[in-house]
Design an enzyme around this catalytic site. Structure first.
Site: not given
Ligand code: HPA
Length: 277
Positions: A34, A65, A87, A89-90, A117, A215-216, A239, A251
């Protein structure tokens, strides 16, 4: 479950399609997380192939996408970059999430830089920090190598004791300083998502030694190691993870931080390609 011969046939078909379009052999692969998509602007003599045109690539389920493989040179080094990843999660099975890494492998790629990220768990981290991954914890509940082993591509039980190549990490630290970047080092925990973690899950991950959560990355890193590639992983802390600060996650915050750091991150990856390839 995939059958080995069927998978190898698909992979050869994809390889043939790609090598007809490119006139170079990529040495290094780069997975752009990202906010790092801008890296492709540094690639010269580009040949970009949209994922939907590549035989056997996963079919995108998410509207709008856009994703493509970008072949070309970075400071003279032949690379292939994934602009956009698949991903878990997709909803893609792990074998599809990691299919592009297999394609890189059969194209002759021997080293992979994986970026993402991530949420910061280590309280010494700040949003905007770059972190060199030294290890991971797979909490996704699946493994891309599950099923028949693809014995032409790697061993049944691959060793991950240096899943993130030590020599590359050391070189990366030196290269970082040369370009005025001071990355942290840490352990990345991969969750399946797409919900962000609960504060209790983050306390759990912190207890078991994770510095970051995302998540990747882990599926791709497992497959790259299986295929004998050297791997370097870099996270941008976008974050602080849930419950670390008394503020909610969004997000939007993730994207804002990723954008704020993009120039620096791009500069770092460029220097890495030059120094590691
Ligand atoms: N958790 C999971 N995946 C993420 C986060 C998070 O806080 N920030 C960016 N990707």
């Amino acid at each position: 479950m995939i059958r080995e011969q069927e998978f190898m046939d698909k992979l050869s078909e994809t390889r043939r399609y790609i090598i007809e379009k490119i006139n170079m052999e990529p040495q290094m692969g780069i997975i752009l997380g990202s906010g790092l998509g801008g890296f492709v602007e540094l690639i010269e003599d580009k040949v970009s192939i949209p994922y939907q045109e590549i035989p056997n690539f996963p079919v995108s389920t998410v509207e709008g996408h856009k994703g493509q493989l970008v072949f070309g040179k970075v400071l003279g080094k032949p690379v292939v970059a994934m602009q956009g990843r698949f991903h878990f999660y997709e909803g893609y099975p792990m074998q599809e999430v990691t299919f592009p890494v297999r394609v890189m492998q059969v194209l002759g790629v021997s080293g992979l830089i994986v970026t993402n990220a991530a949420g910061g768990i280590n309280p010494a981290y700040r949003p905007g920090d770059l972190v060199l991954l030294k290890d991971h914890i797979n909490m996704m509940g699946d493994n891309p190598l599950r099923g028949a082993n693809l014995s032409n591509l790697g061993p049944r039980f691959p060793d991950l004791s240096e899943g993130y190549d030590l020599e590359w990490r050391q070189k990366a630290l030196t290269i970082a300083r040369e370009v005025g970047i001071y990355p942290q080092e840490g352990i990345y925990a991969a969750m399946s998502g797409p919900s962000y973690e609960s504060p209790a899950e983050i306390r759990f991950l912190r207890t078991v030694g994770a510095d970051l959560v995302g998540m990747s990355t882990v599926p791709e890193v497992i497959v790259a190691n299986h295929g004998g590639m050297r791997v370097l992983g870099i996270s941008c802390v976008t974050n602080m993870a849930a419950g670390i600060l008394s503020q909610r996650l969004s997000h939007a915050e993730v994207m804002e931080t990723a954008e704020r750091i993009e120039k620096q991150f791009v500069r770092f990856v460029q220097a890495l390609v030059k120094g590691l390839a």
